[in-house]
Scaffold this motif. Sequence first.
Motif, PDB file in Angstrom:
ATOM      1  N   VAL A   1      47.413  44.791   8.136  1.00  0.00           N
ATOM      2  CA  VAL A   1      46.342  45.398   8.695  1.00  0.00           C
ATOM      3  C   VAL A   1      46.166  46.766   7.846  1.00  0.00           C
ATOM      4  CG1 VAL A   1      45.192  46.762  10.440  1.00  0.00           C
ATOM      5  CG2 VAL A   1      46.371  44.364  11.077  1.00  0.00           C
TER       6      VAL A   1
ATOM      7  N   GLU B   1      43.982  50.064   7.511  1.00  0.00           N
ATOM      8  CA  GLU B   1      42.809  50.611   8.109  1.00  0.00           C
ATOM      9  C   GLU B   1      43.168  52.156   8.465  1.00  0.00           C
ATOM     10  OE1 GLU B   1      39.854  52.221   9.994  1.00  0.00           O
ATOM     11  OE2 GLU B   1      39.677  49.929   9.789  1.00  0.00           O
ATOM     12  N   ASP B   2      42.388  53.284   7.850  1.00  0.00           N
ATOM     13  CA  ASP B   2      42.831  54.471   7.926  1.00  0.00           C
ATOM     14  C   ASP B   2      42.360  55.144   9.319  1.00  0.00           C
ATOM     15  OD1 ASP B   2      39.938  54.379   7.329  1.00  0.00           O
ATOM     16  OD2 ASP B   2      40.216  55.962   5.830  1.00  0.00           O
TER      17      ASP B   2
ATOM     18  N   ALA C   1      43.033  50.956  13.757  1.00  0.00           N
ATOM     19  CA  ALA C   1      44.236  50.239  13.403  1.00  0.00           C
ATOM     20  C   ALA C   1      44.964  49.499  14.590  1.00  0.00           C
ATOM     21  CB  ALA C   1      45.151  50.866  12.628  1.00  0.00           C
ATOM     22  N   THR C   2      44.976  50.433  15.711  1.00  0.00           N
ATOM     23  CA  THR C   2      45.792  50.004  16.626  1.00  0.00           C
ATOM     24  C   THR C   2      45.099  49.083  17.656  1.00  0.00           C
ATOM     25  OG1 THR C   2      46.830  52.206  17.132  1.00  0.00           O
ATOM     26  CG2 THR C   2      46.788  50.660  18.957  1.00  0.00           C
TER      27      THR C   2
ATOM     28  N   SER D   1      45.733  45.759  15.625  1.00  0.00           N
ATOM     29  CA  SER D   1      46.895  45.269  15.617  1.00  0.00           C
ATOM     30  C   SER D   1      47.129  44.638  17.037  1.00  0.00           C
ATOM     31  CB  SER D   1      47.958  46.565  15.435  1.00  0.00           C
ATOM     32  OG  SER D   1      47.729  47.025  14.263  1.00  0.00           O
TER      33      SER D   1
ATOM     34  N   PRO E   1      50.271  48.818  10.734  1.00  0.00           N
ATOM     35  CA  PRO E   1      49.069  48.696   9.985  1.00  0.00           C
ATOM     36  C   PRO E   1      49.578  50.050   9.080  1.00  0.00           C
ATOM     37  CG  PRO E   1      48.889  49.900  12.015  1.00  0.00           C
ATOM     38  CD  PRO E   1      50.107  49.132  12.010  1.00  0.00           C
TER      39      PRO E   1
ATOM     40  N   GLY F   1      47.649  53.053   6.232  1.00  0.00           N
ATOM     41  CA  GLY F   1      46.250  53.757   6.330  1.00  0.00           C
ATOM     42  C   GLY F   1      45.815  54.261   5.038  1.00  0.00           C
TER      43      GLY F   1
ATOM     44  N   ASP G   1      40.009  47.446   5.547  1.00  0.00           N
ATOM     45  CA  ASP G   1      38.794  48.510   5.768  1.00  0.00           C
ATOM     46  C   ASP G   1      38.640  48.815   4.045  1.00  0.00           C
ATOM     47  OD1 ASP G   1      36.989  50.280   6.380  1.00  0.00           O
ATOM     48  OD2 ASP G   1      38.481  51.987   6.789  1.00  0.00           O
TER      49      ASP G   1
END
Length: 124
Positions: free
Chosen positions: A9, A11-12, A17-18, A21, A34, A36, A57
């Motif tokens: 994953v 994702e910033d 992200a959570t 996940s 994840p 970022g 992302d």
Amino acid sequence: MLNGLRVLVVEDDPSVATDISDLIERAEGEVIGPVGSLREARQTVKADQAIDAAVLDVSLGDGDVTPVLESLRARNVGVVVYTGSAGLPSGVGERHPDIAVLQKPVQPGRLVGEIQRACRSPNT
């Protein structure tokens, strides 16, 4: 549903992200990250050879995810792009027309389904 697939994953946004996940774990997948940032994603891809799929992302704080996407595709890893932007950077969609590009937000089942699809045919 994901049956132990290892999913990276990238994702910033920490809350997104959570959410991703948690969704992957509920679908019986294993989350890598994840992560970022582009820098961290590149390091993770370089260090971890056992990635089955990735949710990426496009726009990260330190650049766009294209180098990571290209590296994963070269390794035949299934990729799903999950973005708030208009889509893939110029040229990427033409090189990889089969990549699913999902605009945030999507229904959880759709994201899981696209991860499964990407793993079945990562570079078709």
